[in-house]
Design a protein around this motif. Structure first.
Motif, PDB file in Angstrom:
ATOM      1  N   ASP A  90       0.841  -1.203   0.000  1.00 53.38           N
ATOM      2  CA  ASP A  90       0.000   0.000   0.000  1.00 53.38           C
ATOM      3  C   ASP A  90       0.876   1.254   0.000  1.00 53.38           C
ATOM      4  O   ASP A  90       0.593   2.238  -0.713  1.00 53.38           O
ATOM      5  CB  ASP A  90      -0.905  -0.015   1.223  1.00 53.38           C
ATOM      6  N   GLU A  91       1.961   1.209   0.780  1.00 52.26           N
ATOM      7  CA  GLU A  91       2.902   2.341   0.793  1.00 52.26           C
ATOM      8  C   GLU A  91       3.568   2.508  -0.564  1.00 52.26           C
ATOM      9  O   GLU A  91       3.760   3.632  -1.055  1.00 52.26           O
ATOM     10  CB  GLU A  91       3.966   2.133   1.874  1.00 52.26           C
ATOM     11  N   GLU A  92       3.925   1.366  -1.185  1.00 52.74           N
ATOM     12  CA  GLU A  92       4.559   1.430  -2.505  1.00 52.74           C
ATOM     13  C   GLU A  92       3.611   2.042  -3.536  1.00 52.74           C
ATOM     14  O   GLU A  92       4.028   2.850  -4.375  1.00 52.74           O
ATOM     15  CB  GLU A  92       4.977   0.029  -2.962  1.00 52.74           C
ATOM     16  N   VAL A  93       2.348   1.642  -3.477  1.00 49.63           N
ATOM     17  CA  VAL A  93       1.367   2.179  -4.412  1.00 49.63           C
ATOM     18  C   VAL A  93       1.250   3.696  -4.248  1.00 49.63           C
ATOM     19  O   VAL A  93       1.192   4.459  -5.252  1.00 49.63           O
ATOM     20  CB  VAL A  93      -0.006   1.503  -4.204  1.00 49.63           C
ATOM     21  N   LYS A  94       1.238   4.176  -3.014  1.00 48.35           N
ATOM     22  CA  LYS A  94       1.130   5.612  -2.761  1.00 48.35           C
ATOM     23  C   LYS A  94       2.351   6.363  -3.305  1.00 48.35           C
ATOM     24  O   LYS A  94       2.220   7.461  -3.883  1.00 48.35           O
ATOM     25  CB  LYS A  94       0.982   5.870  -1.262  1.00 48.35           C
ATOM     26  N   LYS A 111       0.181   0.387 -12.472  1.00 46.39           N
ATOM     27  CA  LYS A 111      -0.850  -0.644 -12.567  1.00 46.39           C
ATOM     28  C   LYS A 111      -0.322  -2.008 -12.114  1.00 46.39           C
ATOM     29  O   LYS A 111      -1.042  -2.782 -11.473  1.00 46.39           O
ATOM     30  CB  LYS A 111      -1.372  -0.729 -13.998  1.00 46.39           C
ATOM     31  N   GLN A 112       0.899  -2.312 -12.448  1.00 43.37           N
ATOM     32  CA  GLN A 112       1.482  -3.590 -12.030  1.00 43.37           C
ATOM     33  C   GLN A 112       1.560  -3.687 -10.509  1.00 43.37           C
ATOM     34  O   GLN A 112       1.282  -4.736  -9.919  1.00 43.37           O
ATOM     35  CB  GLN A 112       2.877  -3.746 -12.638  1.00 43.37           C
ATOM     36  N   LYS A 113       1.953  -2.608  -9.872  1.00 48.19           N
ATOM     37  CA  LYS A 113       2.047  -2.616  -8.404  1.00 48.19           C
ATOM     38  C   LYS A 113       0.655  -2.680  -7.769  1.00 48.19           C
ATOM     39  O   LYS A 113       0.470  -3.366  -6.743  1.00 48.19           O
ATOM     40  CB  LYS A 113       2.781  -1.369  -7.940  1.00 48.19           C
ATOM     41  N   LYS A 114      -0.318  -1.994  -8.362  1.00 47.91           N
ATOM     42  CA  LYS A 114      -1.682  -2.071  -7.832  1.00 47.91           C
ATOM     43  C   LYS A 114      -2.252  -3.482  -7.973  1.00 47.91           C
ATOM     44  O   LYS A 114      -2.948  -3.972  -7.079  1.00 47.91           O
ATOM     45  CB  LYS A 114      -2.584  -1.065  -8.555  1.00 47.91           C
ATOM     46  N   PHE A 115      -1.959  -4.121  -9.102  1.00 48.86           N
ATOM     47  CA  PHE A 115      -2.405  -5.503  -9.303  1.00 48.86           C
ATOM     48  C   PHE A 115      -1.831  -6.419  -8.224  1.00 48.86           C
ATOM     49  O   PHE A 115      -2.549  -7.252  -7.650  1.00 48.86           O
ATOM     50  CB  PHE A 115      -1.974  -5.980 -10.695  1.00 48.86           C
ATOM     51  N   LEU A 116      -0.526  -6.249  -7.942  1.00 57.37           N
ATOM     52  CA  LEU A 116       0.119  -7.062  -6.893  1.00 57.37           C
ATOM     53  C   LEU A 116      -0.490  -6.764  -5.527  1.00 57.37           C
ATOM     54  O   LEU A 116      -0.697  -7.678  -4.716  1.00 57.37           O
ATOM     55  CB  LEU A 116       1.623  -6.779  -6.886  1.00 57.37           C
ATOM     56  N   TYR A 117      -0.818  -5.501  -5.285  1.00 57.79           N
ATOM     57  CA  TYR A 117      -1.418  -5.119  -3.999  1.00 57.79           C
ATOM     58  C   TYR A 117      -2.775  -5.794  -3.794  1.00 57.79           C
ATOM     59  O   TYR A 117      -3.035  -6.400  -2.759  1.00 57.79           O
ATOM     60  CB  TYR A 117      -1.558  -3.595  -3.937  1.00 57.79           C
ATOM     61  N   TYR A 118      -3.642  -5.689  -4.791  1.00 52.91           N
ATOM     62  CA  TYR A 118      -4.990  -6.251  -4.640  1.00 52.91           C
ATOM     63  C   TYR A 118      -4.982  -7.783  -4.656  1.00 52.91           C
ATOM     64  O   TYR A 118      -5.806  -8.422  -3.993  1.00 52.91           O
ATOM     65  CB  TYR A 118      -5.908  -5.713  -5.738  1.00 52.91           C
ATOM     66  N   ARG A 119      -4.045  -8.362  -5.395  1.00 52.22           N
ATOM     67  CA  ARG A 119      -3.940  -9.823  -5.385  1.00 52.22           C
ATOM     68  C   ARG A 119      -3.524 -10.322  -4.006  1.00 52.22           C
ATOM     69  O   ARG A 119      -4.052 -11.322  -3.502  1.00 52.22           O
ATOM     70  CB  ARG A 119      -2.935 -10.283  -6.443  1.00 52.22           C
ATOM     71  N   THR A 120      -2.589  -9.631  -3.390  1.00 48.82           N
ATOM     72  CA  THR A 120      -2.163  -9.996  -2.037  1.00 48.82           C
ATOM     73  C   THR A 120      -3.268  -9.748  -1.022  1.00 48.82           C
ATOM     74  O   THR A 120      -3.497 -10.553  -0.117  1.00 48.82           O
ATOM     75  CB  THR A 120      -0.903  -9.197  -1.648  1.00 48.82           C
ATOM     76  N   LEU A 121      -3.976  -8.617  -1.197  1.00 48.43           N
ATOM     77  CA  LEU A 121      -5.069  -8.290  -0.282  1.00 48.43           C
ATOM     78  C   LEU A 121      -6.185  -9.332  -0.348  1.00 48.43           C
ATOM     79  O   LEU A 121      -6.824  -9.644   0.665  1.00 48.43           O
ATOM     80  CB  LEU A 121      -5.618  -6.905  -0.631  1.00 48.43           C
ATOM     81  N   SER A 122      -6.411  -9.899  -1.525  1.00 50.26           N
ATOM     82  CA  SER A 122      -7.486 -10.887  -1.694  1.00 50.26           C
ATOM     83  C   SER A 122      -7.196 -12.196  -0.977  1.00 50.26           C
ATOM     84  O   SER A 122      -8.113 -12.999  -0.756  1.00 50.26           O
ATOM     85  CB  SER A 122      -7.710 -11.154  -3.187  1.00 50.26           C
ATOM     86  N   LEU A 123      -5.953 -12.437  -0.604  1.00 42.59           N
ATOM     87  CA  LEU A 123      -5.597 -13.682   0.084  1.00 42.59           C
ATOM     88  C   LEU A 123      -5.999 -13.670   1.552  1.00 42.59           C
ATOM     89  O   LEU A 123      -6.150 -14.723   2.163  1.00 42.59           O
ATOM     90  CB  LEU A 123      -4.081 -13.932  -0.027  1.00 42.59           C
TER      91      LEU A 123
END
Length: 329
Positions: A90-94, A111-123
């Motif tokens: 989340d900090e990286e995305v900001k 977009k790549q970092k946001k995708f990684l963020y939401y994929r991790t959050l979904s776990l």
């Protein structure tokens, strides 16, 4: 042991004996081949088999409870690491959003970092569900039928020392499944001996007055089939077909018990071999991963020092922290 004659007497007021009765005959069933004792042994071994089966259930429940406890602590630790990763992402995305607004990075990198963020959050919800299922399983195993009061350690305990060297294979004899198979083996053997003993003639040796019974007199007569059998005449025994089939069935059950015992024994040795091999490989893997974790920790510490000195940016520091969490996971 033989039973003593017991007489029951009835007397009138004039003390004259009116009648008498021998209520129990002095007779017993011939048990030359220990048929009765064999049957008792079979019953005892059957009881022992049930006892060891019960201990098998107890051991299984104990192991399952321990497994569920470690699964609970594992999921607790994994959730902690995962949530820390989500915070760092989340900090990286900001940071990337600010850099994108300034035109320093392309949109695809953000977009790549946001995708990684939401994929991790979904776990996180999936792991939280698994953790709750394990908690419920523990409550059922413990018979509480309500939420189990478990202390969330957040970190797994250290492994104990290695197993002692030169452990004897006799330790496997303590396994309930082997004890049960062994008891059943002895039980079927005793049953087989009991069935064989049934082919021995059953007669009453004495009559109601304690003298030779008619059955014994007939048995010892020259026309008895056992005399003919002793003389070499192949006369079948009474109920020979039925008794032979019964003996064959009992022998077959005994053979099956022997096979089952061998399978149980081989399976026990195989399980020990598998567990020892697994432990050896996992310890080697753990040793390497501990070194990897130490290197990742040193690298993260180095990046933090360089960030404070202004040598590297925040994004590089966050990447180092994410690498450390990945190795810990």
């Amino acid at each position: 042991t033989s039973n003593l004659n017991r007489a029951t007497f009835s007397t009138s007021k004039s003390d004259h004996i009116e009648s008498y009765n021998l209520s129990l005959m002095a007779s017993y069933e011939v048990d030359f081949w220990k048929k009765l004792s064999s049957a008792e042994k079979a019953a005892r071994w059957q009881l022992l088999a049930t006892k060891w089966n019960r201990l098998t259930v107890i051991n299984t429940l104990t192991a399952e409870t321990a497994l569920k406890y470690f699964q609970f602590q594992y999921l607790t630790a994994k959730l902690r690491v995962l949530k820390e990763r989500v915070n760092l992402l989340d900090e990286e995305v900001k940071v990337l959003e600010e850099r994108y607004k300034r035109g320093e990075i392309p949109l695809i990198q953000l977009k790549q970092k946001k995708f990684l963020y939401y994929r991790t959050l979904s776990l996180i919800p999936r792991l939280e569900k698994e953790k709750e299922v394990v908690r419920q399983s523990l409550s059922i195993l413990l018979g509480t039928f309500k939420e189990v009061d478990l202390k969330e350690k957040g970190k797994l305990p250290e492994l104990s020392e290695r197993l002692p060297a030169f452990l004897p294979s006799d330790l496997l004899k303590r396994r309930p499944d082997i004890k049960s198979a062994e008891a059943l083996l002895y039980s079927y053997h005793a049953q087989y001996a009991s069935v064989l003993a049934e082919r021995f003639p059953k007669i009453t040796l004495t009559g109601s007055l304690g003298f030779m019974s008619d059955e014994l007199e007939d048995f010892l007569s020259g026309d008895n089939f056992f005399w003919k059998l002793a003389a070499g005449i192949t006369t079948p025994l009474f109920n020979a077909g039925y008794l032979k089939a019964k003996a064959k069935s009992a022998k077959s059950q005994y053979k099956q018990a022997v096979i089952q015992y061998a399978k149980t024994l081989l399976n026990a040795f195989w399980e020990v071999e598998r567990c020892l091999l697994t432990e050896e490989k996992l310890r080697k893997e753990l040793k390497v991963k501990r070194k990897l974790y130490q290197e990742a920790e040193d690298f993260e510490r180095l990046m933090e020092e360089r960030y404070r000195k202004g040598v590297v940016d925040l994004l590089t520091l966050l990447e180092a922290k994410l690498n450390l969490l990945q190795v810990e996971d």
